[in-house]
Scaffold this motif. Structure first.
Motif, mmCIF file in Angstrom:
data_model
loop_
_atom_site.group_PDB
_atom_site.id
_atom_site.type_symbol
_atom_site.label_atom_id
_atom_site.label_comp_id
_atom_site.label_asym_id
_atom_site.label_seq_id
_atom_site.Cartn_x
_atom_site.Cartn_y
_atom_site.Cartn_z
ATOM 1 N N GLY A 45 24.269 56.186 -32.217
ATOM 2 C CA GLY A 45 23.149 55.630 -32.490
ATOM 3 C C GLY A 45 22.190 55.239 -31.432
ATOM 4 O O GLY A 45 20.998 55.316 -31.542
ATOM 5 N N ASN A 46 22.309 55.315 -30.054
ATOM 6 C CA ASN A 46 21.537 55.435 -28.941
ATOM 7 C C ASN A 46 22.243 55.688 -27.520
ATOM 8 O O ASN A 46 23.495 55.907 -27.842
ATOM 9 C CB ASN A 46 21.288 53.612 -28.549
ATOM 10 C CG ASN A 46 22.268 52.698 -28.576
ATOM 11 O OD1 ASN A 46 23.003 53.015 -27.378
ATOM 12 N ND2 ASN A 46 22.345 51.846 -29.207
ATOM 13 N N ARG A 47 21.385 55.962 -26.768
ATOM 14 C CA ARG A 47 21.813 56.459 -25.398
ATOM 15 C C ARG A 47 23.028 55.764 -24.847
ATOM 16 O O ARG A 47 23.852 56.062 -24.275
ATOM 17 C CB ARG A 47 20.665 56.533 -24.373
ATOM 18 C CG ARG A 47 21.042 57.034 -23.071
ATOM 19 C CD ARG A 47 21.336 58.708 -22.906
ATOM 20 N NE ARG A 47 20.288 59.405 -23.517
ATOM 21 C CZ ARG A 47 20.680 60.679 -23.773
ATOM 22 N NH1 ARG A 47 21.972 61.336 -23.583
ATOM 23 N NH2 ARG A 47 19.640 61.443 -24.270
ATOM 24 N N VAL A 75 34.683 68.936 -29.853
ATOM 25 C CA VAL A 75 33.918 67.661 -30.186
ATOM 26 C C VAL A 75 32.681 67.467 -29.290
ATOM 27 O O VAL A 75 33.037 67.538 -28.111
ATOM 28 C CB VAL A 75 35.061 66.789 -29.993
ATOM 29 C CG1 VAL A 75 34.279 65.363 -30.395
ATOM 30 C CG2 VAL A 75 36.249 66.765 -30.967
ATOM 31 N N GLU A 76 31.593 67.325 -29.948
ATOM 32 C CA GLU A 76 30.399 66.934 -29.475
ATOM 33 C C GLU A 76 29.789 65.787 -29.677
ATOM 34 O O GLU A 76 29.802 65.327 -30.979
ATOM 35 C CB GLU A 76 29.361 68.372 -29.640
ATOM 36 C CG GLU A 76 28.091 68.040 -29.061
ATOM 37 C CD GLU A 76 27.076 69.118 -29.656
ATOM 38 O OE1 GLU A 76 26.823 69.209 -30.838
ATOM 39 O OE2 GLU A 76 26.574 69.716 -28.770
ATOM 40 N N LEU A 77 29.283 64.980 -28.669
ATOM 41 C CA LEU A 77 28.715 63.618 -28.949
ATOM 42 C C LEU A 77 27.275 63.936 -28.828
ATOM 43 O O LEU A 77 26.829 64.545 -27.731
ATOM 44 C CB LEU A 77 29.564 62.662 -27.883
ATOM 45 C CG LEU A 77 30.763 62.171 -27.998
ATOM 46 C CD1 LEU A 77 30.924 61.581 -26.597
ATOM 47 C CD2 LEU A 77 30.846 61.376 -29.194
ATOM 48 N N ALA A 78 26.474 63.405 -29.825
ATOM 49 C CA ALA A 78 25.254 63.606 -29.817
ATOM 50 C C ALA A 78 24.471 62.443 -30.329
ATOM 51 O O ALA A 78 24.863 61.531 -31.079
ATOM 52 C CB ALA A 78 24.798 64.732 -30.521
ATOM 53 N N LEU A 79 23.176 62.130 -29.920
ATOM 54 C CA LEU A 79 22.372 61.073 -30.316
ATOM 55 C C LEU A 79 22.110 61.392 -31.805
ATOM 56 O O LEU A 79 21.453 62.540 -32.182
ATOM 57 C CB LEU A 79 21.025 60.946 -29.547
ATOM 58 C CG LEU A 79 21.213 60.316 -28.219
ATOM 59 C CD1 LEU A 79 19.616 60.372 -27.563
ATOM 60 C CD2 LEU A 79 21.590 58.995 -28.523
ATOM 61 N N ALA A 80 22.192 60.414 -32.575
ATOM 62 C CA ALA A 80 21.771 60.429 -34.093
ATOM 63 C C ALA A 80 20.362 60.755 -34.186
ATOM 64 O O ALA A 80 19.668 60.006 -33.485
ATOM 65 C CB ALA A 80 22.202 59.217 -35.018
ATOM 66 N N PRO A 81 19.701 61.539 -35.022
ATOM 67 C CA PRO A 81 18.206 61.495 -35.280
ATOM 68 C C PRO A 81 17.903 60.232 -35.710
ATOM 69 O O PRO A 81 18.511 59.638 -36.442
ATOM 70 C CB PRO A 81 18.381 62.558 -36.172
ATOM 71 C CG PRO A 81 19.663 62.920 -36.850
ATOM 72 C CD PRO A 81 20.434 62.363 -35.949
ATOM 73 N N ARG A 82 16.467 59.956 -35.036
ATOM 74 C CA ARG A 82 15.948 58.360 -35.623
ATOM 75 C C ARG A 82 15.406 58.701 -36.914
ATOM 76 O O ARG A 82 14.849 59.578 -37.239
ATOM 77 C CB ARG A 82 14.846 58.006 -34.616
ATOM 78 C CG ARG A 82 15.268 57.718 -33.277
ATOM 79 C CD ARG A 82 14.405 56.881 -32.535
ATOM 80 N NE ARG A 82 14.845 56.559 -31.315
ATOM 81 C CZ ARG A 82 15.505 55.361 -31.057
ATOM 82 N NH1 ARG A 82 15.831 54.379 -32.190
ATOM 83 N NH2 ARG A 82 16.071 55.073 -29.977
ATOM 84 N N GLU A 83 15.599 57.588 -37.754
ATOM 85 C CA GLU A 83 14.851 57.431 -39.126
ATOM 86 C C GLU A 83 13.406 57.548 -38.994
ATOM 87 O O GLU A 83 13.254 56.667 -38.105
ATOM 88 C CB GLU A 83 15.752 56.127 -39.743
ATOM 89 C CG GLU A 83 17.029 56.285 -39.908
ATOM 90 C CD GLU A 83 17.689 56.664 -41.237
ATOM 91 O OE1 GLU A 83 16.967 56.593 -42.202
ATOM 92 O OE2 GLU A 83 18.715 57.095 -41.329
#
Length: 86
Positions: A45-47, A75-83
């Protein structure tokens, strides 16, 4: 299969981690797998949470998912796109 893999991983982590840690850091995560299961992208969800999960749980999650998958998986960790805000 991909969501099953992440679901199984979450169930294993829930059994291994204290409930509060699991609920705070792991439960809110979402995962998207490549069609060929060569890669699992975990959306955070966030940095702040991204950095914390990378530091505290990334190695464990990678090993667990690979074990459950029965073959190597990136396995990659990434920021979820903002709604979008409307």
């Amino acid at each position: 299969m991909s969501l099953d893999l992440w679901q199984q991983g979450c169930e294993r982590l829930a059994a291994d981690l204290p409930e509060q840690q699991f609920n705070t850091w792991i439960k809110p995560l979402h995962a998207v797998a490549a069609a060929d299961l060569s890669k699992l992208t975990i959306l955070v969800g966030n940095r702040f949470k991204l950095d914390w999960i990378r530091a505290q749980y990334a190695t464990r999650i990678s090993a667990l998912v690979e074990q459950l998958n029965g073959q190597p998986i990136m396995v990659e960790l990434a920021l979820a796109p903002r709604e979008p805000v409307s």
